[in-house]
Scaffold this active site. Structure first.
Site, short mmCIF file in Angstrom:
data_model
loop_
_atom_site.label_atom_id
_atom_site.label_comp_id
_atom_site.label_asym_id
_atom_site.label_seq_id
_atom_site.Cartn_x
_atom_site.Cartn_y
_atom_site.Cartn_z
CE LYS A 85 -4.54 0.69 0.44
NZ LYS A 85 -5.62 -0.27 0.12
P1 NAD Z 1 -12.99 7.43 -2.59
O1 NAD Z 1 -11.92 8.43 -2.46
O2 NAD Z 1 -13.55 7.17 -3.94
O3 NAD Z 1 -14.19 7.81 -1.61
C1 NAD Z 1 -14.01 8.02 -0.24
C2 NAD Z 1 -15.33 8.46 0.37
O4 NAD Z 1 -15.17 8.53 1.79
C3 NAD Z 1 -15.81 9.84 -0.09
O5 NAD Z 1 -17.20 9.82 -0.26
C4 NAD Z 1 -15.44 10.72 1.10
O6 NAD Z 1 -16.25 11.88 1.21
C5 NAD Z 1 -15.69 9.77 2.25
N1 NAD Z 1 -15.00 10.18 3.47
C6 NAD Z 1 -13.70 10.56 3.61
N2 NAD Z 1 -13.47 10.94 4.88
C7 NAD Z 1 -14.62 10.77 5.56
C8 NAD Z 1 -15.03 10.98 6.90
N3 NAD Z 1 -14.16 11.43 7.81
N4 NAD Z 1 -16.31 10.71 7.25
C9 NAD Z 1 -17.18 10.26 6.33
N5 NAD Z 1 -16.87 10.03 5.04
C10 NAD Z 1 -15.60 10.29 4.67
O7 NAD Z 1 -12.41 6.07 -1.95
P2 NAD Z 1 -12.87 4.56 -2.25
O8 NAD Z 1 -11.98 4.02 -3.30
O9 NAD Z 1 -14.33 4.49 -2.40
O10 NAD Z 1 -12.43 3.85 -0.89
C11 NAD Z 1 -13.28 3.84 0.27
C12 NAD Z 1 -12.79 2.78 1.25
O11 NAD Z 1 -12.82 1.50 0.62
C13 NAD Z 1 -11.35 2.96 1.74
O12 NAD Z 1 -11.27 2.50 3.06
C14 NAD Z 1 -10.56 2.05 0.80
O13 NAD Z 1 -9.32 1.66 1.36
C15 NAD Z 1 -11.53 0.90 0.68
N6 NAD Z 1 -11.34 0.06 -0.51
C16 NAD Z 1 -11.36 0.59 -1.76
C17 NAD Z 1 -11.21 -0.25 -2.87
C18 NAD Z 1 -11.30 0.28 -4.28
O14 NAD Z 1 -11.32 -0.55 -5.21
N7 NAD Z 1 -11.40 1.57 -4.52
C19 NAD Z 1 -11.02 -1.62 -2.68
C20 NAD Z 1 -11.01 -2.13 -1.38
C21 NAD Z 1 -11.19 -1.28 -0.31
#
Ligand code: NAD
Length: 508
Positions: free
Chosen positions: A175
């Site tokens: 990561k």
């Molecule tokens: P993203 O950047 O597309 O979206 C993040 C979202 O979280 C946004 O809506 C943002 O406003 C919200 N957010 C940020 N801080 C916040 C807070 N303090 N309170 C409430 N909401 C908050 O990110 P993503 O790719 O959707 O990833 C989201 C989660 O899923 C992360 O934990 C990431 O590690 C995990 N994840 C993502 C993937 C992927 O394929 N993108 C895969 C596995 C896990």
């Protein structure tokens, strides 16, 4: 590592599950040492030249320049709006412009009065933590966010080692990312930052060495910059497309990758629902985060007839008791160029509520899909749901876990629940190696089989129910006693990883 304030580090807290599972299976002591810390911790710095900015004046400052004649800037895209209210001043602003500047202040009709702040070189801290590669190349997302740290990336990199083993894909765990608030920088600055990151890290990555993907604050566009920088000047660059995943489908990305994490969350929820005789049609769901994972999960569940009654993100919370209009919310957040923070806030046709009220909303399923550590003991006390399906990485703290267990709220742990993204990343990598392009139906069929099979094994380990069915075989993994599902998922990961060390041996 215990920080000076006596609180455990995020990494140490997360590794408690590892230690517990390792004890349960009597993990080989040398394997335990190998997995207890990352293989490599890369910390480096990247610099870029930033452009000049227009910074809004305060009301008091504005009053002092009331008589400043307005300037007209004709090049339509010369002023790039940022989410913090500033504008990036591109040089083309001068083309055919009629400009009046007094003491560094400029007045732009319909936008207001601004101080011109000079850009210049900026330095950012960058990371890539490579946790383990015994099962295959390092694999994991790149995060651009203001609150990242070595401790956090170590935790997330180790999570990827466990997750790729659980998903049964031949990758290890990594990561990384950059400490930056990407909303405060222009597209061009983010592009330069990304190119610089890859320029510095190029020797340590590759389709068979370390393969980044999108995470919080990054997207397919950023993956394209990474691929370009890595393959720059290489005649056989088509052979290197697998160096990053999560690319646009038109340049080697996989069908279904954009929604894969959300789709995987839904496959796991379907399995939970089937076991509990629960119907998803009409189910009430609350979702935290409406980025890639949150919005895809919402769209798929909405399509299945579930009602998404509240969504919380970094800038607000919206609620509608009968269920939010999800296609309209996606439009509001992701397709509206004026919504610079990509937030659900100010969505018309929904009420605004507080984050506290969001957590206490009466619903069936809660899907955290934002950042880690959000479901604390306090929040877990407040939840009024039957299931927490972890779309985010590490959303539940140890206290949160204890409270959920006491209150008999089920959990689908992140290691399986959000493994859809990395699983389809593997399919993307395979298609890149073979120069193939699979259909979305083919991708989803494989994904569904992989997740449901491995989730079934985890449930069997948790209940100590070794069995073989047409779908799965859990006999090798059960350990003779029951345990919670989070520990069970770690048992599955460790047994698969340990086999590599034990059967292949250690290179000395
Ligand atoms: P993203 O950047 O597309 O979206 C993040 C979202 O979280 C946004 O809506 C943002 O406003 C919200 N957010 C940020 N801080 C916040 C807070 N303090 N309170 C409430 N909401 C908050 O990110 P993503 O790719 O959707 O990833 C989201 C989660 O899923 C992360 O934990 C990431 O590690 C995990 N994840 C993502 C993937 C992927 O394929 N993108 C895969 C596995 C896990």
């Amino acid at each position: 590592m215990t920080p000076r304030n006596g609180k455990k580090s995020i990494f140490d807290e997360a590794m408690e599950t590892f230690q517990r599972a390792a004890d349960l299976i009597g993990l080989n002591p040398r394997v335990r040492l190998e997995l207890g810390d990352p293989d490599f911790e890369h910390i480096f710095y990247v610099t870029i030249e930033t452009r000049d900015r227009l910074v809004p004046l305060t009301a008091e400052e504005q009053a002092e320049v009331r008589d400043l004649p307005p300037s007209s800037v004709k090049a339509a895209d010369a002023l790039e709006p940022l989410a913090n209210g500033q504008f990036v001043l591109h040089r083309r602003a001068l083309l055919e412009a009629d400009i009046h500047i007094r003491h560094g202040v400029i007045s732009i009709p319909q936008k207001g009065c601004f101080r011109i702040e000079k850009g210049g070189p900026r330095k950012f801290k960058a990371y890539r933590i490579q946790h383990n590669q015994v099962r295959g190349p390092y694999k994991g997302g790149i995060r651009y966010h203001k609150d990242v740290s070595l401790d956090l990336f170590k935790t997330l990199a180790a999570d990827m080692t466990w997750k790729t083993a659980i998903a049964e894909i031949p990758f290890g765990g990594a990561k990384g990312g950059i400490k930056i608030d990407p909303f405060n920088y222009s597209r061009e600055e983010i592009e330069h930052l990304t190119l610089r990151y890859i320029y510095k890290f190029k020797n340590f990555m590759g389709p068979f060495l370390d393969i980044p993907a999108p995470d919080v604050g990054t997207n397919p566009e950023i993956m394209a910059y990474m691929m370009r920088q890595f393959t720059d000047g290489e005649r056989e660059h088509h052979k290197m497309r697998g160096v990053v995943t999560g690319k646009d489908v038109r340049i080697g990305g996989s069908e279904g990758r954009l929604k894969a994490t959300g789709q995987g969350v839904v496959y796991c929820i379907e399995e939970w629902a089937r076991e509990h005789g629960f119907t998803l049609k009409g189910a009430r769901v609350i979702i935290q985060g409406f980025g890639n994972v949150g919005s895809s999960t919402a769209e798929i569940l909405h399509g299945m007839g579930a009602r998404i009654v509240a969504v919380n993100d970094a800038n607000g919370t919206v609620h509608k008791d009968g269920g939010l209009d999800i296609p309209a919310l996606v439009q509001h957040v992701h397709q509206n160029p004026d919504n610079l923070r990509r937030t659900v806030a100010r969505f018309p046709g929904a009420a605004t509520i507080s984050k506290q009220d969001f957590w206490s909303m009466d619903a069936d399923i809660c899907i955290p899909a934002a950042l880690g550590g959000e479901i604390t003991g306090d929040v877990a006390e407040r939840l009024r749901v039957k299931l927490v399906a972890e779309g985010a990485n590490g959303p539940t703290t140890r206290d949160g876990d204890r409270v959920l267990a006491t209150r008999k709220i089920d959990v689908i742990p992140d290691l399986i629940c959000n493994a859809g993204g990395v699983t389809v990343s593997y399919y993307e990598w395979l298609q890149n190696q073979r120069l193939e392009h699979w259909t979305e139906a083919e991708v989803n069929q494989r994904l569904e089989h992989a997740l449901k099979k491995n989730y079934a094994i985890i449930r069997d380990i948790a209940r100590n129910r070794p069995q073989r069915t047409a779908l799965h075989d859990s006999r090798r993994y059960c350990v003779g006693k029951e345990m919670d599902v989070r520990t069970a998922s770690m048992v599955l990961a460790l047994k698969r990883i340990e086999a590599h060390y034990v059967l292949e041996g250690f290179s000395q």
